[in-house]
Design a protein around this motif. Structure first.
Motif, short mmCIF file in Angstrom:
data_model
loop_
_atom_site.label_atom_id
_atom_site.label_comp_id
_atom_site.label_asym_id
_atom_site.label_seq_id
_atom_site.Cartn_x
_atom_site.Cartn_y
_atom_site.Cartn_z
N TYR B 203 0.85 -1.21 0.00
CA TYR B 203 0.00 0.00 0.00
C TYR B 203 0.87 1.24 0.00
O TYR B 203 0.61 2.22 -0.69
N GLU B 204 1.91 1.19 0.83
CA GLU B 204 2.75 2.39 0.96
C GLU B 204 3.45 2.70 -0.35
O GLU B 204 3.65 3.85 -0.69
N THR B 209 4.86 7.92 -1.43
CA THR B 209 5.70 8.89 -2.11
C THR B 209 5.11 9.35 -3.43
O THR B 209 5.77 10.00 -4.21
N ASN B 210 3.86 9.01 -3.65
CA ASN B 210 3.19 9.44 -4.87
C ASN B 210 2.99 10.95 -4.85
O ASN B 210 2.41 11.50 -3.92
N ARG B 211 3.49 11.62 -5.87
CA ARG B 211 3.44 13.09 -5.89
C ARG B 211 2.02 13.62 -5.72
O ARG B 211 1.78 14.56 -4.97
N ILE B 212 1.10 13.01 -6.44
CA ILE B 212 -0.27 13.52 -6.38
C ILE B 212 -0.85 13.28 -4.99
O ILE B 212 -1.52 14.15 -4.42
N THR B 217 -2.67 15.52 0.14
CA THR B 217 -2.84 15.30 1.58
C THR B 217 -2.01 16.25 2.43
O THR B 217 -2.40 16.56 3.54
N LYS B 218 -0.86 16.70 1.94
CA LYS B 218 -0.02 17.56 2.80
C LYS B 218 -0.66 18.93 2.95
O LYS B 218 -1.06 19.56 1.96
N PHE C 385 -3.01 6.37 -10.36
CA PHE C 385 -2.87 7.69 -9.74
C PHE C 385 -4.10 8.12 -8.96
O PHE C 385 -5.22 7.86 -9.37
N PRO C 386 -3.85 8.83 -7.84
CA PRO C 386 -4.96 9.55 -7.22
C PRO C 386 -5.32 10.76 -8.08
O PRO C 386 -4.66 11.03 -9.07
N ARG C 387 -6.34 11.47 -7.66
CA ARG C 387 -6.83 12.57 -8.47
C ARG C 387 -6.25 13.90 -7.99
O ARG C 387 -6.10 14.12 -6.80
N TYR C 388 -5.90 14.75 -8.94
CA TYR C 388 -5.44 16.08 -8.57
C TYR C 388 -6.59 16.92 -8.04
O TYR C 388 -7.74 16.70 -8.38
N ARG C 389 -6.24 17.90 -7.22
CA ARG C 389 -7.24 18.86 -6.78
C ARG C 389 -7.29 19.97 -7.81
O ARG C 389 -6.35 20.16 -8.57
#
Lengths: 183, 383, 441
Positions: B203-204, B209-212, B217-218, C385-389
């Motif tokens: 999962y990690e 470290t995924n940019r998106i 989240t940050k 990929f997750p989704r961009y805001r």
């Protein structure tokens, strides 16, 4: 018709012209008579697309393409963007026309007079445009425009083109300055 | 940070003032919405996409659990608590059983304690896995959901083998356990631990470290430790804000003081820290399970508890560290077979109150991320 | 009769596209072929996306309708067609009705100029790439009006997002395209071209795909385009207009049944369209890979066998899976179906070995194969990929891609003109400066 044009000669040109002209006029009337601003915008887009088709008929595909990208695809989207946020119920209650019939009729009459003068003058055989417009056939249209603008020996319209782009830049900066209270 | 108590409620009735007042938009999110985790309804007041304020409308899943308790005997009420936080039913049962045990002044025998800890920690991992999958789905990563569900299945299999139920387990009884651990329980648990360790790394790998993921989240949904304490927020949310508070360490219950584990804390109190804290918590839970499964003592699994329970007149408040935060039971006994009053302090309900504070001046997309990171379960919020 | 046959045959060995040759019959045939092919491609994409995504996510995907769910997209299409057509009460009916058609029209019209081969395009336009960009930018109108006409908040926000997104990514996309067009002018007469066929021919003449031209400038331009095209088609990780978890389904939340399927069709054909632009501009269009390394008639022959081999392999895959089907009477029809499908694929493969077919399908095959690679990337992105805001998306578009694109354009132009720049700018300025320094001393 210009015999130099590559491929087959165009078919039914006058019918296409009248059809497109009719679409443009109907679209134009709808733009000012619709109370719903989004409907007006859609009618305007139809008009602009018909105009692009007219450019195509005039062997100016580059202008037609730019018309579609800039007006129909770019500017009208921004128009719609703004219009969509206006509350329609309120807009429909607003008075639609300003009481400026006089000015409007005068402007329309002047424009109509101009068209009639040009038409009668050309049918009588007078030459209104002495230079004669350079016509660029279909296959070299884009390259022709490029030559006019940026020819190596100083394109004819290079200065005007650059001035126009400078004007646009000024307009962009002005818009940013006016819209942003604090930069 | 503004003082959370100074936030004014939404003024939802003010009409648009001008013709071109396109700025403010009141939007109703839920109760039928894919990302409000059940039937939460959030009324958002937006300026474009910026959140000016929001109001939670809850109660769509209200079943009157606390009232039901007043008409059931202590034993009969036990299965009902599973229906509150249905993804962490074991923890609910543990809290209730221990509260009643304190009221009765009995203590579960050591063997029961060890099995309780193992099941509760397994349940914590299952709950966090479910949180991770849905949270990632909310942020747009659709794949982790299937990975976490695949691995959560192994936990549910252990539950099913142990007590026959997968979700609403009703695993514990007041005074201990109803069932002895089945043959091969220890082997199954050990296998699970070695199975899931690389899966958590998996999962990690997809997210940490995924940019998106980092950008989403940050710095999103930041809440300070002070505000957390002021609002009563507990659990991973509180720890991610830098407050080292875990009831397993602070007020040890069951036999958690026998185990060696660490409490992860974050620094920034943002969504990313909460994600990291939960990921470390999963690994710490595995550590506890490893120690517990090595040391299960022999012996009885039930303490001496009367058939008809009539606790002495009095009251008790007992809280445990549920996967989502402090889960407390306040039970008042009038000496009869039925409790006079049961009040549940559900972590989801209290944590949800921080939503408004965490979402102010953020974007709509962040509201979704924050709802996900709070890890609420509506069954517990509405009870 | 003979004249008709001659008219029909007239095109078969022509070196022009039917549109340019003014051949109405073949132009109509091509339009129909492209339309049918595109619809089949969308249907296949639907199945492939679900299957590939499922395998990425440790599940099986559709398995019930037909062998390995092969008939699932058809079942879905039937379901969508039979669904009740709902127009919400408060919706603006006319606009609600028109919007999906605008989107579909825009998505399909661009294929008029897509070059599947030197002669395999409906027509070759002087403004080819401009036409594609222009017409595909019209689809945003459909999306905006769809969102507005639904008279509901979620679609409205979805529409606003998508219009902002598509308009801003068009800018970066345009800059990348211009830098590729600049490269077409690197010939003796130094005139470039906007024609899609002309662009591929320029790559052939220069013996280099524009992807590798002016390393690394070509690759950077391609990367900008590859990012912008995902945003342009509203796909993950830029699928904010239809972000499920935030806006339920974005601009088409209120649409159902046939109208919804039109949006679906348009989305997938738009994906294919932008992929074809990328393939045409940077990956050499219909040209086969390794034209320099592996050249000569032997290699040409070897590469011309690849389409047939590919279909034979697909057929073999079907036969392998037929053998693996459960031996239960319930699966009899499915087994026969899968074997039949494999047989059809293998037959196509065999037909492709025939010399007259082999010579004509090679370019179409390579073009489609490159586009298919992009389609796989789309699915892969979605699984990863997750989704961009929204603000991050805008940041990527305006603050990363746009400046990079501008710098890239200037660099490409300077590099393309490097000898002129050297002799007319650098050397005189340097000499002047040296002179100035000498006088100063």
């Amino acid at each position: 018709m210009n015999p130099q044009i590559a491929g087959n000669p165009p078919v039914a040109t006058p019918y296409f012209f009248y059809g497109l002209a009719a679409i443009m006029i109907i679209g134009g009337i709808l733009v000012i008579t619709r109370k719903n601003a989004v409907h007006s915008a859609l009618a305007l887009i139809t008009t602009l697309l018909a105009q692009a088709a007219l450019y195509l008929m005039l062997y100016a595909p580059f202008v037609a393409g730019v018309q579609i990208i800039l007006y129909a695809g770019g500017i009208m989207v921004l128009f719609l963007f703004v219009i969509m946020l206006i509350s329609i119920e309120r807009a429909e209650k607003e008075r639609q026309f300003n009481k400026q019939w006089l000015v409007g009729i005068a402007a329309a009459a002047a424009l109509g007079g101009l068209f009639i003068t040009v038409y009668t003058a050309t049918t009588k055989g007078r030459v209104l445009f002495p230079e004669g417009r350079t016509s660029y056939v279909d296959m070299q249209n884009t390259q022709g425009i490029a030559n006019l603008l940026f020819d190596q020996h100083g394109g004819t319209y290079m200065f005007a083109f650059e001035i126009a782009s400078l004007l646009l830049l000024v307009a962009i900066i002005g818009a940013v300055v006016m819209a942003k209270k604090r930069i | 940070m503004t003082d959370p108590r100074s936030l004014s409620p939404l003024d939802l009735d003010t009409p648009d003032k001008t013709f071109l007042d396109a700025n403010e938009l009141v939007i109703n999110m839920g109760p039928q919405h894919p990302a409000t985790h059940g039937v939460l309804r959030v009324i958002l007041r937006l300026d474009g996409e910026k959140v000016l304020g929001l109001e939670c409308v809850i109660g769509y899943l209200h079943r009157g659990v606390e009232k039901i308790a007043e008409n059931r005997t202590y034993t009969m009420f036990n299965p009902y608590v599973d229906r509150m936080d249905y993804v962490a039913a074991v923890s609910n049962g543990l809290g209730y059983c221990e509260a009643v045990e304190r009221l009765l002044s009995v203590e579960a025998p050591p063997r029961a304690q060890y099995i309780r800890v193992i099941l509760t920690e397994l349940n914590r991992i299952a709950s966090h896995q479910l949180w991770l999958g849905t949270h990632a789905l909310d942020i747009g990563a659709i794949t982790p959901l299937f990975y976490t569900f695949r691995d959560r299945e192994e936990i549910l299999k252990i539950f099913e083998k142990y007590c026959g139920a997968r979700l609403t387990t009703h695993a514990f009884r007041i005074g201990g356990l109803q069932y002895e651990a089945y043959d091969g329980f220890e082997r199954d648990v050990k296998n699970f631990v070695s199975f899931v360790k690389p899966k958590i790394d998996e999962y990690e790998e997809l997210l940490t470290t995924n940019r998106i993921w980092l950008e989403r989240t940050k710095g999103v949904g930041v809440i300070s430790g002070k505000d957390c304490i002021a609002l009563g927020v507990t659990g991973p949310v509180l720890r991610a804000s830098g407050v080292k508070w875990d009831i397993r360490k602070a007020q040890p219950y069951a036999n958690y003081k026998n185990f060696d584990f660490e409490i992860p804390t974050g620094e920034n109190g943002d969504t990313y820290d909460r994600y990291i804290v939960r990921m470390i918590e999963m690994r710490q839970s595995l550590r506890i399970i490893e120690q517990a499964v090595e040391g299960i003592p022999e012996g009885p699994i039930m303490a001496k508890v009367p058939k008809v329970m009539k606790p002495p007149v009095g009251e008790v408040y007992h809280s445990i560290e549920a996967p989502k935060g402090e889960l407390g039971y306040f039970i008042v006994s009038d000496g009869s077979t039925q409790p006079y009053r049961v009040r549940v302090r559900p972590p989801s309900f209290v944590n949800l109150q921080a939503l408004d504070l965490m979402c102010r001046d953020q974007l709509v997309a962040d509201v979704i991320a924050v709802i996900g990171t709070l890890d609420i379960v509506l069954g517990e919020v509405d009870r | 009769m003979h004249a008709l046959v001659q008219y029909i045959e007239s095109y078969l060995s022509s070196d022009k596209t039917p549109g340019t040759a003014g051949n109405w019959f073949w132009a109509t045939v091509y339009v129909l072929l492209v339309f049918v092919g595109l619809s089949i491609a969308v249907i296949a994409m639907n199945w492939l996306e679900r299957k590939i995504l499922a395998h990425m996510q440790v599940r099986l995907g559709p398995m019930r309708v037909g062998p390995h769910g092969l008939l699932q997209p058809i079942a879905d299409a039937l379901k969508l067609l039979l669904k009740e057509d709902i127009i919400p009460d408060g919706a603006d009916k006319v606009v609600f009705w028109i919007a999906p058609f605008i989107v579909v029209l825009a998505a399909f019209t661009v294929f008029v100029v897509v070059p599947f081969g030197p002669t395999h395009a409906i027509t070759d336009m002087n403004i080819g790439i401009l036409f594609m960009l222009g017409v595909s930018s019209l689809s945003v109108l459909g999306i905006v009006t769809a969102g507005w006409a639904s008279n509901s908040h979620y679609p409205l926000i979805g529409a606003l997002r998508s219009s902002a997104q598509m308009v801003s990514y068009e800018v970066a996309m345009g800059l990348a395209v211009v830098s590729a067009i600049l490269m077409t002018s690197l010939n003796e007469s130094s005139t470039g071209t906007l024609s899609m066929i002309g662009i591929v021919e320029a790559q052939k003449a220069q013996g280099e795909w524009f992807l590798f031209k002016f390393f690394p400038l070509g690759i950077i331009a391609f990367a900008i385009f590859a990012i912008a095209m995902v945003a342009e088609t509203n796909r993950a990780p830029f699928d904010l207009p239809e972000a499920e978890s935030e806006l339920t389904a974005g601009f088409h939340t209120e649409y159902s049944g046939f109208r919804w399927s039109l949006f679906f069709l348009a989305e997938y054909s738009a994906m294919i369209a932008v992929s074809s632009i990328a393939v045409t501009l940077w990956l050499g269009g219909w040209l086969r890979p390794f034209p320099n390394l592996l050249h000569g008639t032997t290699w040409d022959l070897a590469f011309s066998f690849i389409p047939g081999i590919a279909f034979l392999l697909l057929g073999a895959m079907c036969f392998y899976n037929t053998a693996r089907m459960p031996k239960h009477p319930l699966f009899k029809i499915q087994t026969i179906g899968l074997a039949g499908f494999g047989a059809v694929l293998a037959l196509i493969g065999l037909v492709m070995f025939l010399p007259p077919v082999r010579e004509r399908v090679g370019d179409i095959f390579w073009f489609s194969a490159k586009v298919a690679g992009f389609m796989y990337l789309y699915i892969w992105y979605r699984g990863t990929f997750p989704r961009y805001r929204f603000d991050q998306l805008m940041k990527v578009g305006w603050k990363v891609l746009l400046p990079t694109g501008l710098a890239l354009l200037i660099c490409t132009a300077l590099w393309a003109m490097r000898s002129e720049v050297w002799t007319q700018v650098v050397v005189p300025v340097g000499m002047g400066f040296a002179d100035f320094v000498r006088r100063l001393l």
